[in-house]
Design a protein around this motif. Sequence first.
Motif, PDB file in Angstrom:
ATOM      1  N   ILE A 111       0.836  -1.198   0.000  1.00  0.00           N
ATOM      2  CA  ILE A 111       0.000   0.000   0.000  1.00  0.00           C
ATOM      3  C   ILE A 111       0.874   1.253   0.000  1.00  0.00           C
ATOM      4  N   ALA A 112       1.948   1.230   0.794  1.00  0.00           N
ATOM      5  CA  ALA A 112       2.849   2.383   0.843  1.00  0.00           C
ATOM      6  C   ALA A 112       3.525   2.612  -0.501  1.00  0.00           C
ATOM      7  N   ALA A 113       3.927   1.526  -1.158  1.00  0.00           N
ATOM      8  CA  ALA A 113       4.605   1.660  -2.456  1.00  0.00           C
ATOM      9  C   ALA A 113       3.663   2.263  -3.496  1.00  0.00           C
ATOM     10  N   VAL A 114       2.387   1.875  -3.453  1.00  0.00           N
ATOM     11  CA  VAL A 114       1.413   2.408  -4.400  1.00  0.00           C
ATOM     12  C   VAL A 114       1.212   3.909  -4.149  1.00  0.00           C
ATOM     13  N   GLU A 115       1.035   4.281  -2.867  1.00  0.00           N
ATOM     14  CA  GLU A 115       0.839   5.696  -2.532  1.00  0.00           C
ATOM     15  C   GLU A 115       2.047   6.524  -2.976  1.00  0.00           C
ATOM     16  N   GLU A 116       3.243   5.977  -2.728  1.00  0.00           N
ATOM     17  CA  GLU A 116       4.463   6.708  -3.082  1.00  0.00           C
ATOM     18  C   GLU A 116       4.557   6.892  -4.602  1.00  0.00           C
ATOM     19  N   ALA A 117       4.230   5.824  -5.343  1.00  0.00           N
ATOM     20  CA  ALA A 117       4.305   5.910  -6.808  1.00  0.00           C
ATOM     21  C   ALA A 117       3.308   6.939  -7.334  1.00  0.00           C
ATOM     22  N   LEU A 118       2.101   6.958  -6.741  1.00  0.00           N
ATOM     23  CA  LEU A 118       1.093   7.933  -7.170  1.00  0.00           C
ATOM     24  C   LEU A 118       1.582   9.352  -6.887  1.00  0.00           C
ATOM     25  N   GLU A 119       2.177   9.518  -5.704  1.00  0.00           N
ATOM     26  CA  GLU A 119       2.619  10.844  -5.309  1.00  0.00           C
ATOM     27  C   GLU A 119       3.784  11.324  -6.177  1.00  0.00           C
ATOM     28  N   ARG A 120       4.767  10.435  -6.411  1.00  0.00           N
ATOM     29  CA  ARG A 120       5.947  10.843  -7.176  1.00  0.00           C
ATOM     30  C   ARG A 120       5.609  11.189  -8.617  1.00  0.00           C
ATOM     31  N   THR A 121       4.548  10.591  -9.159  1.00  0.00           N
ATOM     32  CA  THR A 121       4.183  10.888 -10.542  1.00  0.00           C
ATOM     33  C   THR A 121       3.103  11.965 -10.626  1.00  0.00           C
ATOM     34  N   GLY A 122       2.700  12.477  -9.463  1.00  0.00           N
ATOM     35  CA  GLY A 122       1.675  13.516  -9.454  1.00  0.00           C
ATOM     36  C   GLY A 122       0.334  13.017  -9.952  1.00  0.00           C
ATOM     37  N   THR A 123       0.010  11.742  -9.717  1.00  0.00           N
ATOM     38  CA  THR A 123      -1.250  11.191 -10.207  1.00  0.00           C
ATOM     39  C   THR A 123      -2.197  10.824  -9.058  1.00  0.00           C
ATOM     40  N   GLY A 124      -1.826  11.261  -7.835  1.00  0.00           N
ATOM     41  CA  GLY A 124      -2.651  10.930  -6.672  1.00  0.00           C
ATOM     42  C   GLY A 124      -4.097  11.353  -6.830  1.00  0.00           C
ATOM     43  N   HIS A 125      -4.327  12.532  -7.455  1.00  0.00           N
ATOM     44  CA  HIS A 125      -5.695  13.033  -7.581  1.00  0.00           C
ATOM     45  C   HIS A 125      -6.510  12.231  -8.585  1.00  0.00           C
ATOM     46  N   LEU A 126      -5.835  11.372  -9.390  1.00  0.00           N
ATOM     47  CA  LEU A 126      -6.557  10.575 -10.386  1.00  0.00           C
ATOM     48  C   LEU A 126      -6.877   9.176  -9.872  1.00  0.00           C
ATOM     49  N   ALA A 127      -6.433   8.872  -8.627  1.00  0.00           N
ATOM     50  CA  ALA A 127      -6.403   7.480  -8.146  1.00  0.00           C
ATOM     51  C   ALA A 127      -7.686   6.689  -8.378  1.00  0.00           C
ATOM     52  N   GLU A 128      -8.847   7.330  -8.174  1.00  0.00           N
ATOM     53  CA  GLU A 128     -10.089   6.554  -8.271  1.00  0.00           C
ATOM     54  C   GLU A 128     -10.719   6.626  -9.668  1.00  0.00           C
ATOM     55  N   ARG A 129     -10.048   7.341 -10.598  1.00  0.00           N
ATOM     56  CA  ARG A 129     -10.620   7.480 -11.952  1.00  0.00           C
ATOM     57  C   ARG A 129     -10.352   6.233 -12.786  1.00  0.00           C
ATOM     58  N   PRO A 130     -11.270   5.859 -13.691  1.00  0.00           N
ATOM     59  CA  PRO A 130     -10.985   4.749 -14.612  1.00  0.00           C
ATOM     60  C   PRO A 130      -9.858   5.161 -15.566  1.00  0.00           C
ATOM     61  N   VAL A 131      -8.919   4.247 -15.811  1.00  0.00           N
ATOM     62  CA  VAL A 131      -7.779   4.549 -16.678  1.00  0.00           C
ATOM     63  C   VAL A 131      -8.263   4.980 -18.066  1.00  0.00           C
ATOM     64  N   ASP A 132      -9.370   4.369 -18.534  1.00  0.00           N
ATOM     65  CA  ASP A 132      -9.863   4.661 -19.878  1.00  0.00           C
ATOM     66  C   ASP A 132     -10.323   6.109 -20.058  1.00  0.00           C
ATOM     67  N   ARG A 133     -10.589   6.805 -18.948  1.00  0.00           N
ATOM     68  CA  ARG A 133     -11.099   8.173 -19.083  1.00  0.00           C
ATOM     69  C   ARG A 133      -9.997   9.218 -18.989  1.00  0.00           C
ATOM     70  N   LEU A 134      -8.723   8.790 -18.947  1.00  0.00           N
ATOM     71  CA  LEU A 134      -7.628   9.756 -18.789  1.00  0.00           C
ATOM     72  C   LEU A 134      -7.175  10.268 -20.150  1.00  0.00           C
ATOM     73  N   SER A 135      -6.499  11.434 -20.132  1.00  0.00           N
ATOM     74  CA  SER A 135      -5.873  11.932 -21.353  1.00  0.00           C
ATOM     75  C   SER A 135      -4.609  11.127 -21.605  1.00  0.00           C
ATOM     76  N   GLY A 136      -4.058  11.253 -22.812  1.00  0.00           N
ATOM     77  CA  GLY A 136      -2.863  10.485 -23.167  1.00  0.00           C
ATOM     78  C   GLY A 136      -1.711  10.707 -22.213  1.00  0.00           C
ATOM     79  N   GLY A 137      -1.499  11.970 -21.826  1.00  0.00           N
ATOM     80  CA  GLY A 137      -0.381  12.292 -20.944  1.00  0.00           C
ATOM     81  C   GLY A 137      -0.582  11.737 -19.551  1.00  0.00           C
ATOM     82  N   GLU A 138      -1.826  11.863 -19.040  1.00  0.00           N
ATOM     83  CA  GLU A 138      -2.127  11.314 -17.713  1.00  0.00           C
ATOM     84  C   GLU A 138      -1.931   9.807 -17.712  1.00  0.00           C
ATOM     85  N   ARG A 139      -2.359   9.180 -18.814  1.00  0.00           N
ATOM     86  CA  ARG A 139      -2.263   7.733 -18.903  1.00  0.00           C
ATOM     87  C   ARG A 139      -0.791   7.287 -18.875  1.00  0.00           C
ATOM     88  N   GLN A 140       0.050   8.033 -19.604  1.00  0.00           N
ATOM     89  CA  GLN A 140       1.476   7.690 -19.599  1.00  0.00           C
ATOM     90  C   GLN A 140       2.041   7.806 -18.191  1.00  0.00           C
TER      91      GLN A 140
END
Lengths: 259, 320
Positions: free
Chosen positions: A118-147
């Motif tokens: 759980i800590a590794a997932v939180e850290e990865a989300l934080e380091r990539t600045g994607t924490g605010h997208l955590a609960e969004r479906p991957v299919d609804r992201l823009s190309g850059g967010e998805r990368q």
Amino acid sequence: MSLMAAQGVGWKPEGRQVLGPLDLEVRRGECLALVGPNGAGKTTLLRLLAGLLSPDQGELSFEGTPYSSLERRSLARRVAYVPQLRPASVPFTVRELVLQGRYPHLSRFRLALSTEDIAAVEEALERTGTGHLAERPVDRLSGGERQSVYIAAALAQQSAVLVLDEPTTYLDAGHQRDVCALLARLHREAGQTIVLATHDLNFASTLADRIAALVCGTLLACDTPERILVPELLGRVFQAPFTVVAGGPRPVTLLALPS
Amino acid sequence: MKPGAKLGLLLGLWLLALAAGTLLGGQSLSLGSALAGEPTAAAILWQLRLPRALLALLAGGVLALSGLSFQSVFRNPLAEPYTLGVAGGAALGAVLALVAFPQAALVGVGIASFLGALAATAVVVGLSFRREGLETSTLLLAGVAISVSSSALILFLEFFADPHRTFQIVRWLMGGLAVVGYREVLWLAPFALAELLLLLALRWELNLLLTGEETAAARGVDVGRTRLLMLAGVSLAVGAVVAVAGPIGFVGLIVPNALRSRLGPDHLHLIPASLLAGGAFLALCDLGARTLLAPAELPVGVLTAAAGGPFFLWLLLRRR
């Protein structure tokens, strides 16, 4: 200090020599960029380095241990790979996808996740600045967010080396810049070892400590951006005329288009 | 609602299907007199309805688990043992055994049916295998080809079998749970348990395969070995179901797809849910098969197919 080494590595499907045999080393903490024309073998070399292909010739090793003696999961704890081609649609949320990066660390017999996972997932989300997208479906992201999310999943894998295939292709200028900033941060601040393939020479120039130029499956040269990004060498690699603006922190290349 | 609560609801549905399958039927039955030991009522309850309901619950669970596994392994919502020709191959194996050895025991028919399922899987996967991976559009076409060929060979075998035998085979091919006792329940239970454990053990791999072969392999999944284990395990379980109940179609198509839209893509929830919902679905279909035209009895495969055809169309239309 060499982290990964390819010695006499070649890929020869159905008797056709697609890549190599070539020697290449990846040093601890460096960013190595592969450049070269379409079909030069960049993706093949990345997939060999990530252990997704077994070489037909030669041998790959990680800190001296041959890939052939490493199990897939233990190799995945050493090298994480972000492919360029991915299914158009995946049914997961961002957090679920990033959590899958923990696969090589998980036990098949435990139903609950460990606090480390759980800590590794939180850290990865934080380091990539994607924490605010955590609960969004991957299919609804823009190309850059998805990368960024796929990079986060690779970071959750906590491997020594991050291998990326054309991380900025298909992205608009703003998102290219975001991905470049993200990788630069990982590389310079956290000392992440990165190997990537790209068609964007200025992206390579900005990020890479060394650039490897591949032509028709052969390694033409591998050196600092200043030594590789020169008009004569680029002309030989791409069969196209380049102008190089030196003097800045890194060389900037300009492709001369026919008028 | 949390996934745990949804699983609780499905368990409730499963128990309800067990109760309905045991208590209801063409013959009205007084539970009191059955429990009091009235011989006819007790025989109907304990020797006919209970084993039949249990078998329907197990067979439906196995079929739904098999469909779930195929859909994830091949990344295609239309994949299931029936559409991929695995059930057809199993049926061909079983019919071969029935015609060649009329006195064959359940184990013998089971082995023949398993070998048929495995052969069909091997051919279908072999035909759609490319150096870059599996081509899923070819997979479904190959499945159709295998189904049609199996049916043709079965017709050929029926032509040579004696008429009484042929009638039995035709009824069996429609898929049914009519002639069933505890022997069949005890035969199927270990396969159902084994399939459940296999899928649970590979739940992360199934999740990862949904993100594509390349990404799964990059995370450390041994894609080839996972597929092989899955295909062999599912063929074994489907073979076991076909040996006792004939090729019952569409349970593996309807149940996992319906569950996915309610529970999401995580196999940790989808696996137990498929076992429960598949079982309940087939048990209720069987109840319908026994009662709709009572005292006559429809083969349950007719009912699942009647529900499956329109569902298949709906899936196709939704994908556009």
